[in-house]
Each structure stands twice: as C-alpha cells, then as structure tokens.
Design an enzyme around this catalytic site. Sequence first.
Site, PDB file in Angstrom:
ATOM      1  N   ASN A 290       1.085   1.026  -3.646  1.00 50.42           N
ATOM      2  CA  ASN A 290       0.092   0.367  -2.265  1.00 50.42           C
ATOM      3  C   ASN A 290       0.054  -0.975  -3.187  1.00 50.42           C
ATOM      4  O   ASN A 290      -0.410  -1.271  -4.262  1.00 50.42           O
ATOM      5  CB  ASN A 290      -0.963   1.775  -2.629  1.00 50.42           C
TER       6      ASN A 290
ATOM      7  N   ARG B 298       4.984   6.270  -0.125  1.00 49.61           N
ATOM      8  CA  ARG B 298       5.678   5.965  -1.732  1.00 49.61           C
ATOM      9  C   ARG B 298       6.190   6.964  -1.843  1.00 49.61           C
ATOM     10  O   ARG B 298       7.692   6.324  -2.302  1.00 49.61           O
ATOM     11  CB  ARG B 298       4.518   5.583  -2.253  1.00 49.61           C
TER      12      ARG B 298
END
Length: 93
Positions: free
Chosen positions: A35, A17
Amino acid sequence: MVLHFLVKGRVQGVGFRWFVHREAAEIGLRGWVRNTADGHVEIVAAGKPEELNDLKTALHKGSRGSRVDRVLEHELEENEGANLGPFEIEGAW
C-alpha cells in the site's frame, strides 16, 4: 523484464494486495506489492513479458470488492530486478 505498477481506485482495505500476491505467485513472478500512504497500491514485478502482461490484465480486473480506476505502468532497468525474490506483500504485518 521489470515493471512498476501504481494502481489507483478503491484498492486498500478490500484484499487487493492479497489478490495481487496470489496472481503474481501463480504466474511465477518475483517482486512485491504494498500500500502507499496516499491510498494506492504499488507493485514491482519481474518476469517474462507475457507473464507481466498476465499480471497487468489481473490488475485491471481487480479483486472482489475493489474498484480499479487506473493502472500506471513503467518499465524499470533490468538490474532493478536483480535482488527481487519470491513475490511478497510488504508491510502486511
């Protein structure tokens, strides 16, 4: 242009990320990365087609320690990008 990506592989717990955030912010895209509950990473990004193509290339490459098995992509309606701000990581804290 607004695109939704779902990245599958070993992409959680490996800084993926943060990698996406850095890449997208450098390109100048708006949107977010987060996520998913099933172990994937989801991205919504808005920008010019060539900028989104740069992000797509980066997603396929992945971050160090990640393994990208598949990148699913579909185009969203332009109005779905209207409320997107500077690129951010959702659920990072």
